[in-house]
Scaffold this motif. Structure first.
Motif, PDB file in Angstrom:
ATOM      1  N   PRO A 259       0.803  -1.223   0.000  1.00  9.90           N
ATOM      2  CA  PRO A 259       0.000   0.000   0.000  1.00  9.90           C
ATOM      3  C   PRO A 259       0.839   1.278   0.000  1.00  9.90           C
ATOM      4  O   PRO A 259       0.289   2.364  -0.052  1.00  9.90           O
ATOM      5  CB  PRO A 259      -0.791  -0.121   1.314  1.00  9.90           C
ATOM      6  N   ARG A 260       2.176   1.175   0.046  1.00 10.77           N
ATOM      7  CA  ARG A 260       3.009   2.381   0.011  1.00 10.77           C
ATOM      8  C   ARG A 260       3.056   2.905  -1.420  1.00 10.77           C
ATOM      9  O   ARG A 260       3.183   2.134  -2.372  1.00 10.77           O
ATOM     10  CB  ARG A 260       4.433   2.048   0.475  1.00 10.77           C
ATOM     11  N   ARG A 261       2.941   4.225  -1.576  1.00  5.01           N
ATOM     12  CA  ARG A 261       2.933   4.815  -2.917  1.00  5.01           C
ATOM     13  C   ARG A 261       4.058   5.826  -3.086  1.00  5.01           C
ATOM     14  O   ARG A 261       3.896   6.850  -3.737  1.00  5.01           O
ATOM     15  CB  ARG A 261       1.578   5.509  -3.170  1.00  5.01           C
ATOM     16  N   CYS A 262       5.218   5.522  -2.470  1.00  4.34           N
ATOM     17  CA  CYS A 262       6.354   6.428  -2.568  1.00  4.34           C
ATOM     18  C   CYS A 262       6.821   6.518  -4.023  1.00  4.34           C
ATOM     19  O   CYS A 262       6.742   5.550  -4.776  1.00  4.34           O
ATOM     20  CB  CYS A 262       7.491   5.942  -1.675  1.00  4.34           C
ATOM     21  N   GLY A 263       7.295   7.691  -4.406  1.00 10.35           N
ATOM     22  CA  GLY A 263       7.731   7.912  -5.777  1.00 10.35           C
ATOM     23  C   GLY A 263       8.909   7.024  -6.145  1.00 10.35           C
ATOM     24  O   GLY A 263       9.750   6.723  -5.305  1.00 10.35           O
ATOM     25  N   GLY A 264       8.967   6.593  -7.411  1.00 11.57           N
ATOM     26  CA  GLY A 264      10.116   5.822  -7.895  1.00 11.57           C
ATOM     27  C   GLY A 264       9.789   4.377  -8.250  1.00 11.57           C
ATOM     28  O   GLY A 264      10.562   3.718  -8.937  1.00 11.57           O
TER      29      GLY A 264
ATOM     30  N   PHE B  34       7.660  -4.149   2.176  1.00 15.36           N
ATOM     31  CA  PHE B  34       6.682  -3.587   3.118  1.00 15.36           C
ATOM     32  C   PHE B  34       6.628  -4.403   4.410  1.00 15.36           C
ATOM     33  O   PHE B  34       6.483  -3.835   5.492  1.00 15.36           O
ATOM     34  CB  PHE B  34       5.297  -3.511   2.474  1.00 15.36           C
TER      35      PHE B  34
ATOM     36  N   LYS C 131       7.512  -1.491   6.562  1.00 15.49           N
ATOM     37  CA  LYS C 131       6.190  -0.879   6.805  1.00 15.49           C
ATOM     38  C   LYS C 131       6.102   0.523   6.194  1.00 15.49           C
ATOM     39  O   LYS C 131       6.497   0.718   5.064  1.00 15.49           O
ATOM     40  CB  LYS C 131       5.898  -0.866   8.307  1.00 15.49           C
ATOM     41  N   ARG C 132       5.590   1.494   6.964  1.00 18.67           N
ATOM     42  CA  ARG C 132       5.358   2.840   6.414  1.00 18.67           C
ATOM     43  C   ARG C 132       6.636   3.506   5.911  1.00 18.67           C
ATOM     44  O   ARG C 132       6.597   4.434   5.119  1.00 18.67           O
ATOM     45  CB  ARG C 132       4.749   3.745   7.481  1.00 18.67           C
ATOM     46  N   SER C 133       7.784   3.045   6.422  1.00 20.16           N
ATOM     47  CA  SER C 133       9.070   3.632   6.043  1.00 20.16           C
ATOM     48  C   SER C 133       9.576   3.147   4.697  1.00 20.16           C
ATOM     49  O   SER C 133      10.619   3.607   4.236  1.00 20.16           O
ATOM     50  CB  SER C 133      10.128   3.237   7.085  1.00 20.16           C
TER      51      SER C 133
ATOM     52  N   LEU D  70      10.843   2.657   1.266  1.00 21.30           N
ATOM     53  CA  LEU D  70      11.177   3.557   0.160  1.00 21.30           C
ATOM     54  C   LEU D  70      11.551   2.710  -1.060  1.00 21.30           C
ATOM     55  O   LEU D  70      11.749   1.493  -0.959  1.00 21.30           O
ATOM     56  CB  LEU D  70      12.333   4.478   0.540  1.00 21.30           C
ATOM     57  N   THR D  71      11.645   3.382  -2.200  1.00 21.06           N
ATOM     58  CA  THR D  71      11.933   2.670  -3.445  1.00 21.06           C
ATOM     59  C   THR D  71      13.233   1.869  -3.361  1.00 21.06           C
ATOM     60  O   THR D  71      13.312   0.741  -3.858  1.00 21.06           O
ATOM     61  CB  THR D  71      11.938   3.683  -4.602  1.00 21.06           C
ATOM     62  N   SER D  72      14.259   2.428  -2.711  1.00 23.69           N
ATOM     63  CA  SER D  72      15.530   1.700  -2.550  1.00 23.69           C
ATOM     64  C   SER D  72      15.328   0.386  -1.798  1.00 23.69           C
ATOM     65  O   SER D  72      16.005  -0.605  -2.072  1.00 23.69           O
ATOM     66  CB  SER D  72      16.545   2.552  -1.772  1.00 23.69           C
ATOM     67  N   ASP D  73      14.414   0.379  -0.832  1.00 19.60           N
ATOM     68  CA  ASP D  73      14.147  -0.850  -0.079  1.00 19.60           C
ATOM     69  C   ASP D  73      13.514  -1.910  -0.983  1.00 19.60           C
ATOM     70  O   ASP D  73      13.789  -3.106  -0.847  1.00 19.60           O
ATOM     71  CB  ASP D  73      13.194  -0.566   1.097  1.00 19.60           C
TER      72      ASP D  73
ATOM     73  N   LYS E  19      -0.039   7.524  -5.880  1.00 18.79           N
ATOM     74  CA  LYS E  19       1.145   8.281  -5.497  1.00 18.79           C
ATOM     75  C   LYS E  19       0.825   9.747  -5.195  1.00 18.79           C
ATOM     76  O   LYS E  19       0.189  10.401  -6.006  1.00 18.79           O
ATOM     77  CB  LYS E  19       2.185   8.201  -6.619  1.00 18.79           C
TER      78      LYS E  19
ATOM     79  N   LYS F 278      10.556   8.870   5.272  1.00 15.94           N
ATOM     80  CA  LYS F 278      10.661   7.706   6.166  1.00 15.94           C
ATOM     81  C   LYS F 278       9.463   7.613   7.110  1.00 15.94           C
ATOM     82  O   LYS F 278       9.146   6.550   7.616  1.00 15.94           O
ATOM     83  CB  LYS F 278      11.954   7.800   6.991  1.00 15.94           C
TER      84      LYS F 278
ATOM     85  N   ASP G 147       4.730  10.492   0.444  1.00 16.38           N
ATOM     86  CA  ASP G 147       4.991   9.846  -0.842  1.00 16.38           C
ATOM     87  C   ASP G 147       6.109  10.530  -1.627  1.00 16.38           C
ATOM     88  O   ASP G 147       6.866   9.881  -2.349  1.00 16.38           O
ATOM     89  CB  ASP G 147       3.723   9.846  -1.709  1.00 16.38           C
TER      90      ASP G 147
ATOM     91  N   GLU H 102      16.104   9.196  -3.575  1.00 18.64           N
ATOM     92  CA  GLU H 102      14.659   9.255  -3.289  1.00 18.64           C
ATOM     93  C   GLU H 102      14.127  10.683  -3.333  1.00 18.64           C
ATOM     94  O   GLU H 102      12.930  10.889  -3.462  1.00 18.64           O
ATOM     95  CB  GLU H 102      14.356   8.689  -1.894  1.00 18.64           C
TER      96      GLU H 102
END
Lengths: 357, 357
Positions: free
Chosen positions: A272-277, A330, A334-336, A338-341, B62, B90, B94, B114
């Motif tokens: 459900p995370r929608r971080c850019g990338g 995820f 979790k909420r943290s 990021l795309t690198s993860d 996003k 973090k 988004d 990021e």
């Protein structure tokens, strides 16, 4: 989105019931899933991943598992081309290049010594009106030297919208077509293509990977209407057909894929995370899997059915793998997350589906 | 700080006794805590964190979990804007942008792919007197293109004190106010605001996050007196009221928060390490939580009481989370604890209070 824009009360109620009862789309009965994605067929992404991913053979040499190039990266954006290029490597490509502007190159290089970064693109602000023609020839010349070596390009991550730069990228698309090099168009590349649809029209090796907004603009421009969520699959098929059979991966809660003939959907896993990338991981992934599917197709020993388009297979595989890696990342962050993860989870996710040995 | 600046010998002795007996502020009886923070009410930061943090919904796309921009970063300072921007991601935003000078941009970009880093600010040394007007218009134009997309700005981390740059930042504050975009002012942004209080006066979406020295200058300038530790809460309330109801988070051993009406305090958790950069985590955090609280407020289905100011909630949540993450990082790294270590603990700390699923 499917739910949000639906105007059919009955369908909405049915979906609500199913969500409430089942908790997640991945548990929906097959019949209902087919209804929701409007005549699209749920793809077995794991099976496609196993089919397309080549076995690792010590006899092979550098480059045979894929040489990818990302065209993108300007003064403003450097993360997106990096994500696309490093994802290609992490999935299993042997070489990953980036063609970007002079300003972006040192930054992209600093993210990772694994990438080959060419500082060859130019933005308007660095050159005078008189120099433009000469500079354009030079840019195209630099890319042309390499073109034949690439198995697939990713055009657009972090490209920006500088008119001169986009003009050069148009020429790079023509070069790729001339050399029959497949390309995936994302981000600002889609801005370019939406305004000049002829750049990709009828090129069967072109893949477009629009997100919600990019898809909306594409539909408005090409089909001259609004997005129809009720008939999402049919509309996507029409759109791909109208652009002469290019492959389109429409990103969303369910990814829909069509080449104007068939429509496939991928909705397994996900986060459900929608971080850019995340879209950049996808475009890099499509490039690798498409290249591998192309290799399979050219293998005379393999009975490659005509309905198995390398572009479609590449899209299904990349969509499935990104979703699995995002889900895994995820669970860890979790909420943290990021795309690198997510990129760090690509290897483990692919290994889980398709062990290297 | 409370102890250091106190002029009452009786109170000082009482506090010494309590510290010796109890070891930590968090164990003080409620009555004494109330006395110490002078009519402030201890906020239940964990409960606020649970209220404000949105549930993760796969239907969202996003940007919907927050788009933050940091205005800061110059030739001299690059760490502070990075810390603020990456902390926002973090925690769960988004997209996170940084607007900084040309010199700072490649460095901030290189810290993390990021972030979206815009090299648009200018310092006096790069431009002539005649160019200033034109350059200012260009800078403001570049930021204005993006302004409406942001949910909150953080103005000040690593901004420096170049007069021309600060003049441009004044104009950026006006732009934000015109678009009703909330902003958090920290670091050199507070230097600017203390000297030109009208920039924030009566803007209810402004949050100031001064440390000891910044608070002292603010009190001297606005209230024309010295900091009064005996009546810390009342003085903070007067200060916030005098600036027309902006929200102020006064950082210290106990964080005090007021908007001129209510005064809240946060003193849970915490770490004894005072390494530089923790204020940047806080400012990035306030921006995210304030944005989320604003979203809640605009949700007609939620009964958002008028006394629940998004800015106050954002400050309480960010203060509580930073303190928890700092405490966690300290248990892992002890004297070696750095700001990056605390940032690495933001996710785990938030997950502990408010599980993602």
């Amino acid at each position: 989105m499917l739910v949000k824009h639906s105007s059919s009360t009955v369908l909405r109620r049915q979906q609500f019931l199913v969500r409430t009862l089942c908790g997640s789309r991945t548990h929906l009965p097959k019949l209902i899933r087919a209804t929701m994605s409007s005549k699209s067929e749920a793809a077995d992404a794991e099976s496609v991943l196993r089919t397309v991913t080549p076995s690792l053979d010590p006899k092979r040499h550098k480059g045979q598992a894929g040489k990818i190039a990302v065209i993108g990266g300007c003064r403003e954006y450097t993360g997106a081309p990096y994500f696309a290029a490093i994802s290609a490597l992490k999935i299993g490509a042997d070489l990953s290049h980036v063609f970007c502007t002079k300003d972006a190159a040192p930054v992209i290089k600093s993210y990772s010594p694994e990438l080959i970064v060419h500082p060859v693109l130019e933005e308007s602000y660095t050159i005078s009106e008189e120099e433009k023609r000469k500079v354009e020839d030079k840019v195209i010349g630099e890319v042309d030297k390499w073109m034949e070596r690439f198995d697939c390009l990713v055009i657009g991550p972090g490209l920006g919208r500088d008119p001169f730069l986009l003009e050069c990228v148009s020429k790079i698309m023509l070069l790729a077509k001339k050399s029959n090099v497949p390309f995936v168009v994302d981000g600002d590349g889609l801005f370019l293509v939406t305004n000049s649809i002829d750049l990709v029209k009828s090129y069967p090796l072109a893949v477009l990977t629009p997100n919600v907004n990019e898809y909306k603009r594409l539909v408005q421009k090409v089909l001259n209407c609004e997005v129809d969520e009720e008939n999402a699959g049919d509309q996507l098929r029409s759109l791909a057909k109208q652009i002469g059979g290019v492959t389109i991966l429409r990103k969303g809660k369910t990814d829909l894929i069509s080449n104007g003939e068939i429509v496939k959907s991928v909705s397994i896993y996900g986060s459900p995370r929608r971080c850019g990338g995340q879209g950049d991981i996808l475009s890099g992934g499509v490039a690798v899997f498409l290249s591998w599917a192309q290799q399979l197709k050219s293998d005379p020993e393999r009975n490659f059915s005509p309905s198995e388009s390398p572009a479609i297979l590449g899209c299904i595989a990349a969509s499935g793998l990104l979703r699995k890696a995002a889900a895994l990342a995820f669970t860890k962050h979790k909420r943290s997350t990021l795309t690198s993860d997510i990129i760090e989870c690509l290897g483990e996710s692919l290994e889980d589906i398709c062990p290297a040995s």
